[in-house]
Design a protein around this motif. Sequence first.
Motif, PDB file in Angstrom:
ATOM      1  N   ASN A 146      -6.501  16.281  -3.398  1.00  0.00           N
ATOM      2  CA  ASN A 146      -6.672  16.522  -1.962  1.00  0.00           C
ATOM      3  C   ASN A 146      -5.893  15.534  -1.089  1.00  0.00           C
ATOM      4  O   ASN A 146      -5.977  15.577   0.135  1.00  0.00           O
ATOM      5  CB  ASN A 146      -8.153  16.443  -1.588  1.00  0.00           C
ATOM      6  N   THR A 147      -5.138  14.661  -1.713  1.00  0.00           N
ATOM      7  CA  THR A 147      -4.373  13.665  -0.953  1.00  0.00           C
ATOM      8  C   THR A 147      -3.316  14.350  -0.088  1.00  0.00           C
ATOM      9  O   THR A 147      -2.570  15.217  -0.564  1.00  0.00           O
ATOM     10  CB  THR A 147      -3.687  12.675  -1.904  1.00  0.00           C
ATOM     11  N   GLN A 148      -3.246  13.979   1.181  1.00  0.00           N
ATOM     12  CA  GLN A 148      -2.254  14.530   2.103  1.00  0.00           C
ATOM     13  C   GLN A 148      -0.920  13.806   1.935  1.00  0.00           C
ATOM     14  O   GLN A 148      -0.860  12.575   1.893  1.00  0.00           O
ATOM     15  CB  GLN A 148      -2.733  14.387   3.549  1.00  0.00           C
ATOM     16  N   LEU A 149       0.139  14.605   1.829  1.00  0.00           N
ATOM     17  CA  LEU A 149       1.478  14.046   1.658  1.00  0.00           C
ATOM     18  C   LEU A 149       2.380  14.481   2.805  1.00  0.00           C
ATOM     19  O   LEU A 149       2.184  15.543   3.404  1.00  0.00           O
ATOM     20  CB  LEU A 149       2.082  14.516   0.332  1.00  0.00           C
ATOM     21  N   GLN A 150       3.381  13.660   3.085  1.00  0.00           N
ATOM     22  CA  GLN A 150       4.407  13.988   4.067  1.00  0.00           C
ATOM     23  C   GLN A 150       5.772  13.957   3.379  1.00  0.00           C
ATOM     24  O   GLN A 150       6.018  13.121   2.507  1.00  0.00           O
ATOM     25  CB  GLN A 150       4.379  12.995   5.232  1.00  0.00           C
ATOM     26  N   VAL A 151       6.641  14.883   3.789  1.00  0.00           N
ATOM     27  CA  VAL A 151       7.931  15.054   3.109  1.00  0.00           C
ATOM     28  C   VAL A 151       9.064  14.907   4.117  1.00  0.00           C
ATOM     29  O   VAL A 151       9.015  15.457   5.221  1.00  0.00           O
ATOM     30  CB  VAL A 151       8.013  16.439   2.431  1.00  0.00           C
ATOM     31  N   THR A 152      10.093  14.158   3.722  1.00  0.00           N
ATOM     32  CA  THR A 152      11.303  13.990   4.532  1.00  0.00           C
ATOM     33  C   THR A 152      12.505  14.404   3.700  1.00  0.00           C
ATOM     34  O   THR A 152      12.594  14.054   2.519  1.00  0.00           O
ATOM     35  CB  THR A 152      11.471  12.523   4.981  1.00  0.00           C
ATOM     36  N   PHE A 153      13.416  15.166   4.316  1.00  0.00           N
ATOM     37  CA  PHE A 153      14.630  15.599   3.624  1.00  0.00           C
ATOM     38  C   PHE A 153      15.835  14.833   4.163  1.00  0.00           C
ATOM     39  O   PHE A 153      15.920  14.540   5.361  1.00  0.00           O
ATOM     40  CB  PHE A 153      14.851  17.098   3.816  1.00  0.00           C
ATOM     41  N   TYR A 154      16.758  14.518   3.249  1.00  0.00           N
ATOM     42  CA  TYR A 154      17.946  13.745   3.597  1.00  0.00           C
ATOM     43  C   TYR A 154      19.206  14.477   3.137  1.00  0.00           C
ATOM     44  O   TYR A 154      19.205  15.171   2.113  1.00  0.00           O
ATOM     45  CB  TYR A 154      17.923  12.370   2.930  1.00  0.00           C
ATOM     46  N   LYS A 155      20.263  14.306   3.924  1.00  0.00           N
ATOM     47  CA  LYS A 155      21.604  14.730   3.500  1.00  0.00           C
ATOM     48  C   LYS A 155      22.515  13.526   3.649  1.00  0.00           C
ATOM     49  O   LYS A 155      22.621  12.959   4.744  1.00  0.00           O
ATOM     50  CB  LYS A 155      22.121  15.895   4.351  1.00  0.00           C
ATOM     51  N   GLU A 156      23.180  13.172   2.555  1.00  0.00           N
ATOM     52  CA  GLU A 156      24.042  11.982   2.542  1.00  0.00           C
ATOM     53  C   GLU A 156      23.276  10.764   3.065  1.00  0.00           C
ATOM     54  O   GLU A 156      23.810   9.948   3.821  1.00  0.00           O
ATOM     55  CB  GLU A 156      25.305  12.214   3.376  1.00  0.00           C
ATOM     56  N   ARG A 157      21.978  10.666   2.686  1.00  0.00           N
ATOM     57  CA  ARG A 157      21.092   9.546   3.010  1.00  0.00           C
ATOM     58  C   ARG A 157      20.755   9.452   4.499  1.00  0.00           C
ATOM     59  O   ARG A 157      20.230   8.439   4.957  1.00  0.00           O
ATOM     60  CB  ARG A 157      21.695   8.223   2.518  1.00  0.00           C
ATOM     61  N   ARG A 158      21.066  10.510   5.235  1.00  0.00           N
ATOM     62  CA  ARG A 158      20.653  10.580   6.636  1.00  0.00           C
ATOM     63  C   ARG A 158      19.597  11.671   6.775  1.00  0.00           C
ATOM     64  O   ARG A 158      19.671  12.699   6.087  1.00  0.00           O
ATOM     65  CB  ARG A 158      21.852  10.883   7.545  1.00  0.00           C
ATOM     66  N   ILE A 159      18.647  11.445   7.674  1.00  0.00           N
ATOM     67  CA  ILE A 159      17.534  12.386   7.805  1.00  0.00           C
ATOM     68  C   ILE A 159      18.046  13.750   8.261  1.00  0.00           C
ATOM     69  O   ILE A 159      18.728  13.870   9.288  1.00  0.00           O
ATOM     70  CB  ILE A 159      16.480  11.853   8.796  1.00  0.00           C
ATOM     71  N   ALA A 160      17.703  14.767   7.482  1.00  0.00           N
ATOM     72  CA  ALA A 160      18.026  16.143   7.851  1.00  0.00           C
ATOM     73  C   ALA A 160      16.810  16.848   8.434  1.00  0.00           C
ATOM     74  O   ALA A 160      16.942  17.708   9.310  1.00  0.00           O
ATOM     75  CB  ALA A 160      18.535  16.923   6.627  1.00  0.00           C
ATOM     76  N   GLN A 161      15.632  16.508   7.927  1.00  0.00           N
ATOM     77  CA  GLN A 161      14.367  17.021   8.469  1.00  0.00           C
ATOM     78  C   GLN A 161      13.332  15.914   8.386  1.00  0.00           C
ATOM     79  O   GLN A 161      13.049  15.398   7.319  1.00  0.00           O
ATOM     80  CB  GLN A 161      13.888  18.257   7.690  1.00  0.00           C
ATOM     81  N   ARG A 162      12.774  15.551   9.531  1.00  0.00           N
ATOM     82  CA  ARG A 162      11.863  14.407   9.594  1.00  0.00           C
ATOM     83  C   ARG A 162      10.547  14.691   8.892  1.00  0.00           C
ATOM     84  O   ARG A 162      10.189  15.836   8.611  1.00  0.00           O
ATOM     85  CB  ARG A 162      11.616  14.001  11.046  1.00  0.00           C
ATOM     86  N   SER A 163       9.826  13.595   8.638  1.00  0.00           N
ATOM     87  CA  SER A 163       8.579  13.638   7.891  1.00  0.00           C
ATOM     88  C   SER A 163       7.616  14.683   8.455  1.00  0.00           C
ATOM     89  O   SER A 163       7.387  14.758   9.659  1.00  0.00           O
ATOM     90  CB  SER A 163       7.925  12.255   7.909  1.00  0.00           C
ATOM     91  N   GLY A 164       7.082  15.507   7.562  1.00  0.00           N
ATOM     92  CA  GLY A 164       6.124  16.538   7.939  1.00  0.00           C
ATOM     93  C   GLY A 164       5.359  17.006   6.721  1.00  0.00           C
ATOM     94  O   GLY A 164       5.657  16.625   5.585  1.00  0.00           O
ATOM     95  N   VAL A 165       4.366  17.844   6.958  1.00  0.00           N
ATOM     96  CA  VAL A 165       3.525  18.290   5.837  1.00  0.00           C
ATOM     97  C   VAL A 165       4.218  19.367   5.007  1.00  0.00           C
ATOM     98  O   VAL A 165       3.796  19.650   3.886  1.00  0.00           O
ATOM     99  CB  VAL A 165       2.168  18.808   6.358  1.00  0.00           C
TER     100      VAL A 165
END
Length: 407
Positions: A146-165
């Motif tokens: 039940n632990t809530q996690l947040q996910v961030t996506f990167y392209k070339e080590r730069r944020i492509a999509q910021r942290s979210g569920v």
Amino acid sequence: MSTETSLLLLWLVLIQEALLTTPTIKVTPQPVIEGGDMTLTCNTSLNPPRHNAQLQVTYYKEGRIVQESGVSETYRAYNVQLEDSGKYSCAVETTDGRVRKKSAEKVIQIVALLTTPTIKVTPHPVIEGGDMTLTCNTSLHPSRHNTQLQVTFYKERRIAQRSGVSDIYKVYNVQLGHSGKYSCEVETTDGKIRRRSAEQVIQIEELFSPPVLTVSPESVSDGDNMTLSCDTNLRDYRQNTDLQYAFYRDGGNLQGFTSSNKYKVQFIQEKNSGYYTCEIQTSTHRVKKQSQKLQIQGKAGGSVEAVCSSLCREQARANADSKASHSSGSNFVLTQAEYLRCKLLCHTRNMGYSNLNIFQLAFFGGGIIVGAILVFCFINRTKTKRHFSSIMTSWATRSNRTIRTVT
């Protein structure tokens, strides 16, 4: 020292040793999950029990002290990480230091809260103009599902999509520039645990190659029928893709987007020389590519009739003159006046006479007019003969009258 004294000392040591049992370590909770707290308890007992007896406890990890000697029999570690795994032990001794016992080492393994994430990309391969979906996959420990996690996506080590569920990152209408190295990072909402995936190279594939513009014939002259062709290659598994083509000269539109990859025109150097390009797009307008510039200069020359015919056709398209309305047909016939006008334009504009002065133009134009009169007279020679005779008779009569008057 007498034998009795030695035996007495040995007996006293044995009695003291018997006062303490060998300590053991107990760890809670079980298992120990990273990000949580861990409690170690050093268990021993006095024999016989002595409630007022004071004992000192020391804790070790890999043989090094992690908690100095103290009266507390517990050792607490907060927000434990995987690197907190190892061999733990504890030592118990009396306050006077006469009796000391150490536990056996206990291996404690911190269990990962979640697995290292991996990236999955769909579809495969990814074609430009389509949509791409990246999924960041990880698994939680069953006891912490039940632990809530947040996910961030990167392209070339730069944020492509910021942290979210959401563990999904969608890219719509992908282009070749979306190619690159992608990764994702998963963390708990309190930021205590964080994992990042390995980078995955994603290569966007071309739907069709950049267009190439060609001209036929390769060397064009005034009056030639010129054909431009805009060619490309589609992916083997996308051969049914509908493409549209457009043509430009010097940045201006010649032919808007149609299904034909050809543009045809009768070449006139003055009108059609310039830099040509073509552009191809899908029917959905998602992918659009332009060719390199192609310079078409052409050569002056060609038959006067062909050039004049082209000029008259261009003029007919530009106005609503009823006499030129038949110019779209292949059997277009010029009237005599139109032919003379076209011939004059050809010689002055397209045949190297553009620098003639006013007297040369007047002479040339006069020659054309005289020639036209002679042609007209020849065609109507019977009427012309009668008219000429009438003129001569009249002239002779006037001349005779004049002579008699003078005499």
